[in-house]
Enzyme design. Sequence first.
Site, mmCIF file in Angstrom:
data_model
loop_
_atom_site.group_PDB
_atom_site.id
_atom_site.type_symbol
_atom_site.label_atom_id
_atom_site.label_comp_id
_atom_site.label_asym_id
_atom_site.label_seq_id
_atom_site.Cartn_x
_atom_site.Cartn_y
_atom_site.Cartn_z
ATOM 1 N N HIS A 81 -64.305 -72.343 44.293
ATOM 2 C CA HIS A 81 -63.730 -71.456 45.306
ATOM 3 C C HIS A 81 -63.878 -70.019 44.847
ATOM 4 O O HIS A 81 -63.728 -69.716 43.672
ATOM 5 C CB HIS A 81 -62.237 -71.804 45.472
ATOM 6 N N ASP A 160 -48.721 -74.299 53.556
ATOM 7 C CA ASP A 160 -49.435 -73.063 53.196
ATOM 8 C C ASP A 160 -49.862 -72.307 54.447
ATOM 9 O O ASP A 160 -49.796 -71.081 54.486
ATOM 10 C CB ASP A 160 -50.661 -73.366 52.326
ATOM 11 N N ARG A 167 -46.689 -64.425 55.272
ATOM 12 C CA ARG A 167 -46.943 -63.436 54.211
ATOM 13 C C ARG A 167 -47.790 -62.291 54.742
ATOM 14 O O ARG A 167 -47.572 -61.123 54.413
ATOM 15 C CB ARG A 167 -47.654 -64.107 53.035
ATOM 16 N N SER A 182 -51.108 -70.925 46.821
ATOM 17 C CA SER A 182 -51.779 -71.051 48.114
ATOM 18 C C SER A 182 -53.216 -71.557 47.925
ATOM 19 O O SER A 182 -53.651 -72.513 48.580
ATOM 20 C CB SER A 182 -51.779 -69.676 48.802
ATOM 21 N N LYS A 186 -54.515 -76.026 48.514
ATOM 22 C CA LYS A 186 -55.557 -76.505 49.439
ATOM 23 C C LYS A 186 -56.628 -77.290 48.684
ATOM 24 O O LYS A 186 -57.162 -78.281 49.186
ATOM 25 C CB LYS A 186 -56.174 -75.315 50.180
HETATM 26 N N1 URA Z 1 -56.510 -66.979 49.666
HETATM 27 C C1 URA Z 1 -55.619 -67.949 49.913
HETATM 28 O O1 URA Z 1 -55.983 -69.051 50.281
HETATM 29 N N2 URA Z 1 -54.309 -67.680 49.751
HETATM 30 C C2 URA Z 1 -53.852 -66.491 49.336
HETATM 31 O O2 URA Z 1 -52.657 -66.319 49.206
HETATM 32 C C3 URA Z 1 -54.788 -65.478 49.103
HETATM 33 C C4 URA Z 1 -56.115 -65.759 49.279
#
Ligand code: URA
Length: 443
Positions: A81, A160, A167, A182, A186
Amino acid sequence: MDILSVIEHKKQHQRLTEDEIRFFVQGAADGSLPDYQLAALLMAIRLNGMTIEETAALTWEMARSGAMLQPDVDGIPLDKHSTGGVGDTTTLVLAPLVAACGGKVLKMSGRGLGHTGGTVDKLESIEGMQVELDEDRFVEIVREVGCCVVGQSKNLAPADKRLYALRDVTGTVDSVPLIASSILSKKFASGAKAIVLDVKVGSGALMPTLPDAMNLAKTMVDIGIKLERPVSCVISGMEEPLGSHVGNALEVKEAIEILQGKVQGPLKEVALFLGSRMLINAGLAANHEAAKAMLLRAIEDGSGLQKFKEMIAAQGGNPEVCDHLALLPAAPVVMPVHATKDMGWLSETDGVALGLAAQRMGAGRMTKDDIIDPAVGFVLHKRIGDPVKEGDLMFTLHARNEREAEEARLRIEAALTFSPAPVAPSRLIYALVDKDGANEMPL
Ligand code: URA
Ligand code: CA
């Protein structure tokens, strides 16, 4: 349990218990807690922080707030990622190479929004390519081919999804525990057992300074240790696009040319670096040198390109594109731009401005529902540190019409800064952070 006491505890700098964390994450996922109380708690976390134990618990609870894939892929499910860059096509280079070396790359990827491109948008520039696959087919392709790249599944980590949206509008994005949990929630929900993260640093990045980026990286590595899933972080610069090509089909072309062994440069180097960490984390290579040699062999013997063809074919696309780049969509206007005088040395490129230039040409979305044009974008022929003399080719525009090409020319020229004295090339990789600590990497 009640949410007011959870908010009160975090407001008073106390550690939240696992039960408290589970309570508010479940309340976020099932809708039983209102936005304003979740927002108050998020702000308390943003201001007062969380320990690694709390952050790991938050990650795990968010990961299991929806479906959790348990993929049987005949190997360790690997994922990679990036926190978001311009001209960053490392996934399309490393997924097939790692698969050719026996790795199982199970990648759910985002769409681009704003100035950064999305991997699934790039893949869709290949005729017929399906990036919305059901989970069974996704896992089946990973098992058979070794890699598959699809869009983010809707039912993963719903907590999330809700918290991130809150947020975004409450000034609580820039919190290391909230970002780390976060991102990793995932990845864990999609079944990844070993993860390589490319944390970008620089203006326009989620983490603007190196200490911030190191802090986020260390937090994610520590969460991985707590949850027994190895996480390695590479900290890389985003002052300059990684590849020379910016735009969806153009970036696919560059990735294929790297797999063909025809193109060298920073995109290939960073992809090899990240791919090496994946092979090591999967237990397929003992160290960086061995891993890199395996990946380079997969370029030389064509097995990486073959894997990319197999992945494209399995996802409904036309694999012929790998041998015939002319099958990719092409823009009607191709405009080379030359320097009209001696410019000195290219000293800075504004990555955000370049990303926005591509977005305005139609390569990215201005709103979520915009349709992107796969053919448009540009190729930069100079990197930071290169001298630029009168008549040198600086960049080539691929546009829908002359007017948009001209607008893009002005934007790109404004994004380039020159120095009268020589300057050093920009740094690609600053550090590697994993369970053995942080190491500066002079690459
Ligand atoms: N990418 C994400 O998936 N979450 C975050 O909080 C910031 C960037
Ligand atoms: Ca850089």
